[in-house]
Design a protein around this motif. Structure first.
Motif, short mmCIF file in Angstrom:
data_model
loop_
_atom_site.label_atom_id
_atom_site.label_comp_id
_atom_site.label_asym_id
_atom_site.label_seq_id
_atom_site.Cartn_x
_atom_site.Cartn_y
_atom_site.Cartn_z
N LEU A 188 -15.06 1.52 4.22
CA LEU A 188 -15.26 2.81 3.58
C LEU A 188 -14.07 3.23 2.73
CD1 LEU A 188 -16.84 4.73 6.61
CD2 LEU A 188 -18.03 3.59 4.73
N TRP A 189 -12.86 2.96 3.20
CA TRP A 189 -11.64 3.31 2.46
C TRP A 189 -10.45 2.56 3.03
CZ3 TRP A 189 -8.29 5.26 5.99
CH2 TRP A 189 -8.82 5.96 7.08
N LYS A 190 -9.32 2.58 2.28
CA LYS A 190 -8.12 1.85 2.69
C LYS A 190 -6.88 2.56 2.18
CE LYS A 190 -5.92 -2.73 2.22
NZ LYS A 190 -6.06 -4.08 1.61
N PHE A 191 -5.85 2.59 3.05
CA PHE A 191 -4.54 3.13 2.67
C PHE A 191 -3.49 2.08 2.99
CE2 PHE A 191 -0.58 5.38 3.84
CZ PHE A 191 -0.31 5.99 2.62
N ASP A 192 -2.74 1.64 1.99
CA ASP A 192 -1.75 0.59 2.18
C ASP A 192 -0.45 1.16 2.74
OD1 ASP A 192 -3.34 -1.52 1.18
OD2 ASP A 192 -2.88 -0.93 -0.88
N LEU A 235 -8.80 1.70 11.87
CA LEU A 235 -8.02 0.54 12.26
C LEU A 235 -6.65 0.58 11.59
CD1 LEU A 235 -10.54 -2.42 11.84
CD2 LEU A 235 -9.81 -1.38 13.98
N ALA A 236 -5.61 0.26 12.36
CA ALA A 236 -4.28 0.08 11.80
C ALA A 236 -3.97 -1.41 11.82
CB ALA A 236 -3.24 0.87 12.59
N THR A 237 -3.90 -2.05 10.65
CA THR A 237 -3.59 -3.47 10.56
C THR A 237 -2.11 -3.62 10.22
OG1 THR A 237 -3.93 -3.83 8.18
CG2 THR A 237 -5.90 -3.71 9.58
N SER A 238 -1.67 -4.83 9.98
CA SER A 238 -0.25 -5.06 9.69
C SER A 238 0.17 -4.49 8.34
CB SER A 238 0.06 -6.55 9.73
OG SER A 238 -0.71 -7.24 8.75
N THR A 239 -0.78 -4.23 7.45
CA THR A 239 -0.41 -3.78 6.10
C THR A 239 -1.17 -2.54 5.63
OG1 THR A 239 -2.06 -5.23 5.05
CG2 THR A 239 0.16 -6.13 5.38
N SER A 240 -2.05 -1.98 6.48
CA SER A 240 -2.86 -0.87 5.98
C SER A 240 -3.53 -0.11 7.11
CB SER A 240 -3.95 -1.40 5.02
OG SER A 240 -4.83 -2.27 5.71
N VAL A 241 -4.09 1.05 6.74
CA VAL A 241 -5.00 1.80 7.61
C VAL A 241 -6.38 1.72 6.97
CG1 VAL A 241 -5.56 4.05 8.63
CG2 VAL A 241 -3.16 3.35 8.35
#
Length: 300
Positions: A152-156, A135-141
């Protein structure tokens, strides 16, 4: 016209923005059904043959959502016998997020809430023999378990477009038009625990969308403040070449080449070469202001 489907949608005052009136998300189709999401969040499953509504769901009425200012835009994702809708929210309340339904019955199987709007369509990739919902949100993947919605994981990264998975490098490229530019990050760890590691970030490199061909990245975006068609070395984010005759636009990979349509209405077929490119054919479309990638059907 074989069939047409209309439905009433009352627009709340101030929502969405005038430019977002009408559907913004591409319908998703399989052999039997067509799935749509309107800019105000109305979900529909429609018989592809005759246009009959098989089931519908209104998450705004059901959960009290307040749609994002520009409306909902992420296309539904078909995943085995399920269909996944990524709605996000306006950031003011824990509403929206992911809604996962049984395709045939419309039963809501699970819901994952999030505070962040989601504009890019979700997709699933296989990482270490495990499926990850991206998912690509407004502030992260974000990477989630597509079966139960576990994070599972997050990239800002601010305002990412649809990320691009580079399987051999275990890396995602993140196009973006935000002031922070585009970036790439690697996944480290294994199926038990992942962390993200920044590979590169280029504020001067802005991309609405890009395509990956033989581990080289191509986009029609902005390089150091100027619109251009360009190639990026995914190892370090450096620009290999750029062609300023193109405006910002969108690309489609076609048999080792790519189609590009820019916002000035220029449509071109481009082949790649070592350190450069060749425009093989082009035409001028009547309409300008294109905001979506081209598509092909049976070679056309």
């Amino acid at each position: 016209t074989i069939w047409r489907h209309k439905y009433a949608a009352r627009i709340p005052e101030g929502y969405p923005a005038p430019e977002a009136l009408g559907p913004r998300a591409t319908p998703t189709i399989n052999k039997l059904r067509l799935f749509t999401v309107g800019s105000l969040g109305h979900l529909y499953c429609i018989n592809k043959t005759d246009g009959d509504v098989l089931w519908t769901f209104d998450p705004v009425a059901e959960f009290g959502l307040k749609p994002p200012q520009a409306g909902y835009a992420a296309a539904p994702l078909i995943f085995y016998d399920r269909v996944i809708f990524a709605l996000g929210s306006d950031g003011a309340q824990e509403t929206g997020g992911l809604l996962v339904f049984h395709q045939a019955t419309g039963k809501l199987l699970w819901r994952q809430q999030t505070l962040e709007p989601i504009d890019a369509a979700p997709f699933v990739v296989d990482i270490d023999d495990k499926e990850h919902l991206i998912l690509a949100t407004s502030t992260s993947v974000l990477g989630l378990d597509p079966y139960m919605g576990k994070f599972l994981w997050k990239f800002d990264h601010d305002h990412p477009s649809t990320p691009i998975w580079c399987r051999h490098r275990k890396m995602f490229i993140v196009p973006s038009t935000s002031p922070g530019g585009s970036a790439a990050f690697a996944l480290e760890g294994d199926a038990s625990r992942y962390t993200t590691h920044l590979a590169w970030r280029k504020p001067e490199l802005q991309m609405d969308q890009a395509v990956l061909i033989s581990e080289q990245l191509y986009a029609a975006g902005v390089v150091e403040g100027k619109s251009a068609l360009f190639e990026v070395d995914i190892a370090d984010g450096s620009v290999v070449w750029n062609d300023p005759s193109f405006d910002r636009g969108y690309l489609l990979s076609v048999d080792g080449k790519f189609l590009v349509i820019d916002r000035g209405g220029r449509l071109a077929m481009v082949s790649t070469a070592a350190g450069g490119h060749v425009v093989q054919a082009e035409s001028k479309l009547q309409a300008e202001g294109r905001w979506a990638p081209p598509s092909m059907d049976r070679g056309r």
